[in-house]
Structures are given as C-alpha cells and as structure tokens.
Design a protein around this motif. Sequence first.
Motif, PDB file in Angstrom:
ATOM      1  N   VAL A  83      -1.674  -4.146   3.376  1.00  0.00           N
ATOM      2  CA  VAL A  83      -2.272  -4.070   2.724  1.00  0.00           C
ATOM      3  C   VAL A  83      -2.623  -2.031   2.903  1.00  0.00           C
ATOM      4  O   VAL A  83      -2.469  -1.973   3.606  1.00  0.00           O
ATOM      5  N   PRO A  84      -1.312  -1.667   2.201  1.00  0.00           N
ATOM      6  CA  PRO A  84      -1.342   0.724   2.450  1.00  0.00           C
ATOM      7  C   PRO A  84      -2.911   0.572   2.148  1.00  0.00           C
ATOM      8  O   PRO A  84      -3.353   0.561   1.614  1.00  0.00           O
ATOM      9  N   ILE A  85      -3.245   1.422   3.317  1.00  0.00           N
ATOM     10  CA  ILE A  85      -4.250   2.287   2.894  1.00  0.00           C
ATOM     11  C   ILE A  85      -3.828   3.830   2.917  1.00  0.00           C
ATOM     12  O   ILE A  85      -3.606   4.753   3.620  1.00  0.00           O
ATOM     13  N   VAL A  86      -3.355   3.921   1.416  1.00  0.00           N
ATOM     14  CA  VAL A  86      -3.426   4.567   1.180  1.00  0.00           C
ATOM     15  C   VAL A  86      -4.448   6.669   0.719  1.00  0.00           C
ATOM     16  O   VAL A  86      -5.715   5.893   0.163  1.00  0.00           O
ATOM     17  N   VAL A  87      -4.666   7.448   1.041  1.00  0.00           N
ATOM     18  CA  VAL A  87      -5.757   8.372   0.771  1.00  0.00           C
ATOM     19  C   VAL A  87      -4.611   9.760   0.288  1.00  0.00           C
ATOM     20  O   VAL A  87      -3.654   9.943   1.311  1.00  0.00           O
ATOM     21  N   GLN A  88      -4.998  10.234  -0.870  1.00  0.00           N
ATOM     22  CA  GLN A  88      -3.837  11.181  -1.316  1.00  0.00           C
ATOM     23  C   GLN A  88      -2.381  10.918  -1.670  1.00  0.00           C
ATOM     24  O   GLN A  88      -1.498  11.818  -1.410  1.00  0.00           O
ATOM     25  N   GLY A  89      -1.525   9.636  -1.984  1.00  0.00           N
ATOM     26  CA  GLY A  89      -0.468   9.184  -1.442  1.00  0.00           C
ATOM     27  C   GLY A  89      -0.193   9.192  -0.763  1.00  0.00           C
ATOM     28  O   GLY A  89       1.551   8.604  -0.247  1.00  0.00           O
ATOM     29  N   GLU A  90      -0.207   9.166   0.734  1.00  0.00           N
ATOM     30  CA  GLU A  90      -0.082   9.562   1.963  1.00  0.00           C
ATOM     31  C   GLU A  90      -0.062   7.819   2.359  1.00  0.00           C
ATOM     32  O   GLU A  90      -1.272   7.648   2.911  1.00  0.00           O
ATOM     33  N   VAL A  91       0.244   7.360   2.959  1.00  0.00           N
ATOM     34  CA  VAL A  91       0.066   6.100   3.533  1.00  0.00           C
ATOM     35  C   VAL A  91      -0.357   6.520   4.961  1.00  0.00           C
ATOM     36  O   VAL A  91       0.316   7.149   5.625  1.00  0.00           O
ATOM     37  N   GLN A  92      -1.972   6.222   5.364  1.00  0.00           N
ATOM     38  CA  GLN A  92      -2.482   6.635   6.727  1.00  0.00           C
ATOM     39  C   GLN A  92      -2.226   5.437   7.404  1.00  0.00           C
ATOM     40  O   GLN A  92      -3.251   5.402   9.007  1.00  0.00           O
ATOM     41  N   GLY A  93      -1.941   4.407   6.852  1.00  0.00           N
ATOM     42  CA  GLY A  93      -2.658   3.119   8.327  1.00  0.00           C
ATOM     43  C   GLY A  93      -2.589   1.794   7.242  1.00  0.00           C
ATOM     44  O   GLY A  93      -2.161   1.593   5.540  1.00  0.00           O
ATOM     45  N   TRP A  94      -2.144   0.567   7.724  1.00  0.00           N
ATOM     46  CA  TRP A  94      -2.179  -0.629   7.374  1.00  0.00           C
ATOM     47  C   TRP A  94      -3.371  -1.397   7.601  1.00  0.00           C
ATOM     48  O   TRP A  94      -3.361  -1.884   8.510  1.00  0.00           O
ATOM     49  N   ARG A 110       4.105  -0.239  -1.525  1.00  0.00           N
ATOM     50  CA  ARG A 110       3.523  -1.139  -1.410  1.00  0.00           C
ATOM     51  C   ARG A 110       3.530  -2.264  -1.021  1.00  0.00           C
ATOM     52  O   ARG A 110       2.931  -1.997   0.421  1.00  0.00           O
ATOM     53  N   VAL A 111       2.165  -3.259  -1.324  1.00  0.00           N
ATOM     54  CA  VAL A 111       1.626  -4.024  -0.589  1.00  0.00           C
ATOM     55  C   VAL A 111       2.820  -4.891   0.553  1.00  0.00           C
ATOM     56  O   VAL A 111       3.932  -5.187  -0.677  1.00  0.00           O
ATOM     57  N   ARG A 112       3.054  -5.974   1.268  1.00  0.00           N
ATOM     58  CA  ARG A 112       4.270  -6.029   1.984  1.00  0.00           C
ATOM     59  C   ARG A 112       3.873  -7.107   2.655  1.00  0.00           C
ATOM     60  O   ARG A 112       2.800  -7.370   3.354  1.00  0.00           O
ATOM     61  N   VAL A 113       4.420  -8.679   2.180  1.00  0.00           N
ATOM     62  CA  VAL A 113       4.348  -9.821   3.608  1.00  0.00           C
ATOM     63  C   VAL A 113       5.342  -9.868   3.931  1.00  0.00           C
ATOM     64  O   VAL A 113       6.765  -9.979   3.690  1.00  0.00           O
ATOM     65  N   PHE A 114       4.888 -10.618   5.248  1.00  0.00           N
ATOM     66  CA  PHE A 114       6.328 -11.128   5.796  1.00  0.00           C
ATOM     67  C   PHE A 114       5.767 -12.097   6.679  1.00  0.00           C
ATOM     68  O   PHE A 114       4.042 -12.847   7.132  1.00  0.00           O
ATOM     69  N   ASP A 115       6.657 -12.876   6.582  1.00  0.00           N
ATOM     70  CA  ASP A 115       6.537 -14.910   7.687  1.00  0.00           C
ATOM     71  C   ASP A 115       6.584 -14.361   9.354  1.00  0.00           C
ATOM     72  O   ASP A 115       7.439 -14.691   9.306  1.00  0.00           O
ATOM     73  N   LEU A 116       5.494 -15.683   9.796  1.00  0.00           N
ATOM     74  CA  LEU A 116       4.904 -15.157  10.714  1.00  0.00           C
ATOM     75  C   LEU A 116       5.329 -16.365  11.231  1.00  0.00           C
ATOM     76  O   LEU A 116       5.003 -16.881  12.008  1.00  0.00           O
ATOM     77  N   GLY A 117       5.703 -17.143  10.970  1.00  0.00           N
ATOM     78  CA  GLY A 117       5.974 -18.605  11.154  1.00  0.00           C
ATOM     79  C   GLY A 117       4.393 -19.351  10.676  1.00  0.00           C
ATOM     80  O   GLY A 117       4.010 -19.446   9.985  1.00  0.00           O
TER      81      GLY A 117
END
Lengths: 260, 712
Positions: free
Chosen positions: B160-171, B146-153
């Motif tokens: 946003v996940p970069i998904v290839v064949q169900g696996e997260v390959q990067g963000w 899922r997309v994840r949101v972080f508050d950095l001030g």
Amino acid sequence: MIGASLTVRLSATIVGIVIAAAILTVTLNYLKFRSLLENHSAGIYQFVVSDLRSTVEAGIDLGVPLNVLTNIQTVIDRRNAQDKTILRIAVFNQSGRIIFDTDRSRIGEAIPPAWRPAHAVSEGWRFSRGEEWIAGAPIVNNFQKEIGGIVLRYDPDVVGRKTTSILVAMTSEAVLVNGIGSLLAILGVWLLVRRTRRALADSVRAIADAAAPGSRDANAADERAAPAERTDELAPVAQRVFARLSRGERLLERTGLRRQ
Amino acid sequence: MTTRNQRGKLRIEETFTFSLLTFALIVLIANAVVTSRLAHNLYEREITPEFNREAEVVGRTVAAQFARAIELGIRPEDLVGVEEFLAPTLVAQKRFDYLLFADATGKVLFGKGRNTVLYTEAVNQGTISLAGPAALALGEKRETPRVRVFDLGRVMNTAVPIVVQGEVQGWLNVGVDRSGIADLAVETRWDILIILLVSLLTAVEILAFLTGRSIMTPVRLIRVMSEKLAQGDWSRRAAIAMRDEAGHHLIALNAIIDQVNGQWRRLRWKADELARVNPALAARARRVVDAVGRDLKFAPETAQLERPGPIPAIARAPLFVYAFAEQLSASFIPLFAKTLQAPDWGLSIGVLIGLPISVFFAVVAASAPLGGILVNRLGTRWIIMLGSVPAIIGYVMAAQTTTIPDFLLWRCVTAIGYALIAIACWGYLASLPNPDRRTGEISVFIPAAMAGAVCGTAIGAMLADRIGYRATYLVSAGLVVVAAFLVWRYMEPKIAAAGRSSALRSTLGVLRNPRVAAIVIFGAMPAKIVLTGLLLYIVPLFLSELGAGQPVIGRIMMIYGLAVLLAVHFGARLSDRFGTAASQITWAGILTGLGTVALGVMQPVAALIVALVIMGLCQGIASAPMRSLAAPLFERDAAEKAPATLSGVIAQAEFVGAALGPVIAAILVSAFGYSHAIIALGGLSVATAVVFLLIEGLLKGPAANLGNRQIP
C-alpha cells in the motif's frame, strides 16, 4: 400395489441418494462460503470502525467533548468516500442521538435501536438483520466511561453477489457431474437387473405354458416325476396336477357314460 | 425353492447390494472429487481477493498514520516505535503474516511478523519491484500510486503506497498467509469426505432396506409358495405388494393356483352331479375325487393369502434414520447447554451442562418398561409412530429453549419418544423367526444404530457449524418425520414382541442370576458410563477448549461409531467360534481403560482419537458377547423369550450407565481437569473389568446350576 419395475425402483434409489448427497455437499459448502465471506467482510468493517474509534478517542483524550470534535465529520466522510461498499457511518452520543453522519440529514435523529446491541460490548459489535449489515464500536473516555458510539452500515450485496456466483458455479457443476453419473448408474442397474428380469420372465412364461390347455392334458406319466426343486420347475408340478385332475374328470365322464 | 435357488437368492441379494453400492460409490466419488476441486478453485478465485481486500483496507489505515507523521516532517527512517505500533494490528488480524514499512524503492525500514524474509528475498530477486520511474518524460502524467499485490508463494504481499502530497514516500507491505486458504480447502475436503461417507452409509442402509423389501421379501414368498406347491398345497394364493418382476412372477403363480383350484372345483361338481343323477355311482365318484385329491390340498372356496413374514431389513431404514436424527446433536449438547441460562440449583456449571445427556438416558431407562407393555398391546408399528410424536415435539421445543431447565424438560420428552422407538424396534426384531433373531440384533440393530450415529454425529456437527445448534434440532425433527413415514408405509401393522409384558419382572428375574448380574453391572453399565462420560460430555467440551471447531469435534466423535461398526461383527464371530465371550468383555474393559492413558503421553487431540478408536473397537468386540454369554444361562424353556428379554435388560443397564456417565465425568473434570478425568474413567473401566473377571472365574464352576434358574 406399486407398479414400478425393479430397475426403476433401484435406479431411482441410487439417483435419489446421489442427488441428496450432491444437494448436501453444495448446501454445506455454500453455507460455509457464505459464513466465511460474511465474517471476513464484517471483520474488515469492524477494523474500519475500530480505526475511526481510535481517531475519535484520541481527540477525546485531549479533553475535547465528543460533539465539539468537528473534524470527525471530515474523517467519516473521507472514509465513506474511499470505500463504495460503506453505505453510511454515524457517530452518536451517550443518549443515542446522532451527532455526525455521512448522511447529514440524519444528524440529530436517534440511532435506530437495531443498530446497537442490547448489552454494552466493549470490543465492538457486528450483526446482520435483513438489509441492515452493521459494524459498530463504543466510544470510551479516559475514565473508561462509554460516551457514545460509531456505527457503520455496509452493503450486503458485497457478500450476496459473491455467494450467489459461488452457488451458481457449484450447482451447475453438481448438476453436470451428477447428471452424467446418474445416467451411468441407471445404465448399470439396467444391465445388472437384466439377467434377473430375464430369469423371472422365463419362469413366468414356463408357469403360463404349464397352465395352457395343451400342457394341462400332458401325459399322466409325468405325475411320477421328481418333486419340483426350483421355481421354473414348478411348471412340471403344475402339469402333473393338471394331468391328475384331467384324468379324474375323464374317469368321471367315462363312468357316467358307461352307466348310460 | 431349494439349495440352488437359496444360493440364487443369496447371490441375488449380495450381488445386487454390492453392485448397486458400487454404482452409487462411483457416482458419489466422482461428485466428491469434482466438488472438492471446484471448492478449491472457488477459494482461490473468490476468497483470495477478499483476503487481499482485507490487507488493502488495513494497510491503507496503517499507512495513513505513517503519512500523517511524514506530513509533520518526520523522515521515514527516523520514525521510532514502529514495531510496537504495528504489533496490535498483527495480533488482531490473525491471517497477516507480517507488516513491513519499506521506503519508496521497497527497501525494508521497519517490520514485524513472521516470514519477512520472503519479502526481502522477493525484493532482491526482483519479484517485488516497488520503485517508480525516476523522472517523468516531458508531457507524461504521474499516475496515482496504486496498491500492488505480489504472489510470494506462501504469502500474498499487498503493498500500500504511503503518499504525501502526491509523492510516494514509502510502502506499507501486508503479508497475508496463504496457508489460511489452504487450510480452508483442506477443511472443505474433510467436509466433502464426511458427506461422501455419510452418503455411502445412507446408501447401504437404504439399499439394504430396498433389496430387503423388493427382492428378499418377494423371493422369500416365491420360495415359500414354491415349497407349498411342490408339497401339494394349492390352498393359498400369494399376497402381492408390488407389480415388479417378482410381483409378476407371483401373479403367474396365483393364476395357475386359481386354475388348479378351478379345475378341482369342477371335478367335485362333476362328481356331485354324477352322484345326484345316479346315486349308485356316488361311492365310485367319491373314490375318483379322493384319488385325485390324495396328497394334494386345494382351496375350499376362496384361497387364503400367503404373506411374507417380517424381515430384519424392514426395521433397518427407520432405525437408521431415528439414530441419525438423535445423534445430530451428539457433538454439541454440552456446548449448547453452556449457551443457555443456568438455574441456581447449587450445582456446578459443569454438572448442569452434563444433565441434559444424563436426564435423557435416565428417562429412556425409565420409559423402556412402559414401551415394552405398549409394544405388546399395540404392536411395533403404532408404538414407533406414537414415539415419533414426543420425539418431534422434543426436538422442535429444544430448538426454542433459552434455559437449561427448559432444555432438560424437552430432552425428557424426546427421551420418551426415543425409548418407545428403541423398544419397538427391539420388539420387531424379537418377533422375527428364531434363526433371524440374533442375526437381526447383530446385523441390523447395532449396525443400523451405529451407522445412524456415525452419520448423525458428523453431519450434525457440520450443520451446527453452518446453521447453528437450534436449527440442527429442527433438522432432527424433520428426520423423525421421515422415519415415521417409512414405518407407517412399510412396516407390518400387527407385529408385537412376545413375552415383554412383564418387563420389570423379567429384569429382576434375569438379574437374579449372579453371572448375568455381573455382565450387566460390571460389563454393560461401565462401558456406557465411559462412553457417555467421555464421548458425549468430555470430548466436545475438551476439544472446544482446545480450539477445535464444531466440524472437527464431530469428525473426531464419529471415529468411535466407525470403530464399533468395524468391530461388532468380528466380536460376534470370535465369540461364536472360540467361545471367548467372557475374555472379550474383560479385555475390552481393560483395553478401553489403557487407551485413555494416551492422554498422559500424547498431544491431547491425538490422544483423544487413540482413546476413542480403542474404546470403539473394544465396545464393538464386547457388544455381542455380552448377550451371547448371558443367553445360555437361562433354562431351555425360557430360551424362546431369552433374546428379547435379555437384550432388553442389557439395554436398560446400558441406559442407566449412560445416564450416570456425564455426571461422573463432570465431577471428575471439576476435580482433576479434562486429561485426568479421562484417565480416571479409564481406571473405572479397568477396575470393573477386573471385578467382572474375578466374578466370572468364581462363578463359572457352579454356573451350570445357578444359570438354570427360571426366568419369569
């Protein structure tokens, strides 16, 4: 003649100004929120359209005619499925005929004229007319010739729901604050006017007393008193005049009786 | 009513107005604080998720491109030209601080933008943790990334996940600058502050009107009636307009007057009867009646009504609303004209978009004499209401216009209305009893007009930003309707200014005096040339070119009006106390000019603010002295007419200057650019001030003779 008391009139003015200020504040803030949200949403859909346009133009750059780019249907269907606020995406050719559409029953129809700008806009367009919230972009070939376009219709309720909730929140707070504030203002005006009211009422009573039958026949010596200097000192003035008139009447009566 | 009561009257008016304003202020400030806090919370609650949604939509689109490349077998770390690929998106999405391509654990591989260090620090500190579980336990299902949101001030990071064949390959990490939200909150606070200021100024005007009408007028009538009664005049009854506390007091007075007159009539009847029954007693009866009526005046049959005279406050509220309506469009006239279809008149677009302002003031100047004649014939109330008709038509039609010629036409129509209204208001003030005239001018006309201008400029800019230029003109039309209603409802019908029928002859007569001509030509006119050229023409266009939004333009323009409001009383007092009118006019011109030099040494927006503040203070300080310096130059027997005539002449000169200002400014801008054009206008102000000083110095000696010329 207007019957409202000074307290009512002054309170009504202050409350009126406060309410007008609150309405202005809420309205302007609401309009600002709405325009911000509308522009922001439109910007997002404009980006989606631009991305789709890049995909289509990449195919055209390879030399494939627009109507033969069959993967476009898949691309727009997938994009439509990803975002439930997107109601429809259509790709049309140069003559304005729809060639791909997430609503397949529309393929072959002419694109609604309201969905296209009157003049060519190279960077895309966006507008809202009633329920039609549209973002669009032209499709341009290698020779920079416009060969069609993409339009995306999105759900106006996305913005509508938010702006309505903002309006409700702002209005309810404004009603609460201004309601309390107005009550305090009315109380303040009442306290402020109270002394003046009392002074005027005393003055009115003094004048009325002066006009009372008993006072009218006051001693004529009062006539020699100093002239009135204040409104509430009008009573002695009136008493002196009444005394003089009464004395005159008595003199006339006595004169008449003596002769009889 | 005497000293004590006069003091009482002053106390009542001042205490009332001050206390009422305090109540209004407290409530308005409470409203402003709560609304401001609420707006900030709403931005956080409603707008932040929208910004995050934008980050998510854009992030998904960009991530899909990376996913496609990875699907083709390219390892993330082997991708080339990623920064160049990300650059256009960053340019297009102005709120984005950065775009970062991180591997599956969150380690940055490629990045572009500002504040990327915030992300790195957050990853190092564990604030951002993108790495998923290394291995799944038996029977455990892998969740869809899922997309994840972080508050950095300062930044909201959307991963946003970069998904290839169900696996997260990067963000793909999108950093959204939160200062955008803070800026919006600041902007909203400014709006609320402006509304607070406008509300307060409106409250001042309305309460001044209300206290004038509900307190000052009846108190004045009570005073007049009391004085008459104390002097033995029982022949008049008070005209009662309201049945409030003061109204009841007047009713009581009328009752006692009726009783006194009744008793007087009875006495006379008795005397007549006595004389009729016994003619020998007629002389004696008459002597008794004469003795009783000595030094007293009674009503013969029915007592005439004593009415309160006109007071400055009655003209105040409508004048304020008219100025408010007219100034709603002040911040955008050239900007609106720019959006209209330009005619082919051989004029530059710069001059064309300045014409609506120039033509407006030219028509006002041309219509003013007609206004004077009409006011004299029909009275102020009807002329103000008559003037409202073209004003309303002009505003409504300006809202529909599509071409500059049409816009010019409707501005002309509005100008006719404006001229009639302005002249009628002057006429009303000129009809006041002598001691109130100058007070009326300084304490009513200028403050009410400037307060209206301040409010109109600021609110007009905000309205234009929210509902557009055209709809703002419709609001102006609505306000004129309100003002016309106030005039119809509250202004006495038959008041006309004396001595305004031969306005043109008066103007020429006044200008025959060289010192007055110097005041008009080198004082009043240049001041307005600089004012309209700089404030109404250059400021909106220059600020717009600098990227300022409409509300900011309005706020900056409003500063001028506030400065005038602050300075006008001070200028009048200074001139009255020390007799420094000529010096004030001279120094105002010189300092206005020097203020524009700020454009050469400061950042443009700050420099414009400095120039406008100085110009506002200077013109406020010089406003009253222009009239007070010229007034004594007339012969004594004309002094009765002088204030109205002189003010009319100076106002007309100001309108002519106002008409020339935008054209001169447009020519200067096209020749030298904005900054140098402003400095050139400043130069004009300095030059004319110096000429005025020289003429004043030369003519001051023989002025005593020259000045005593008769005004027609």
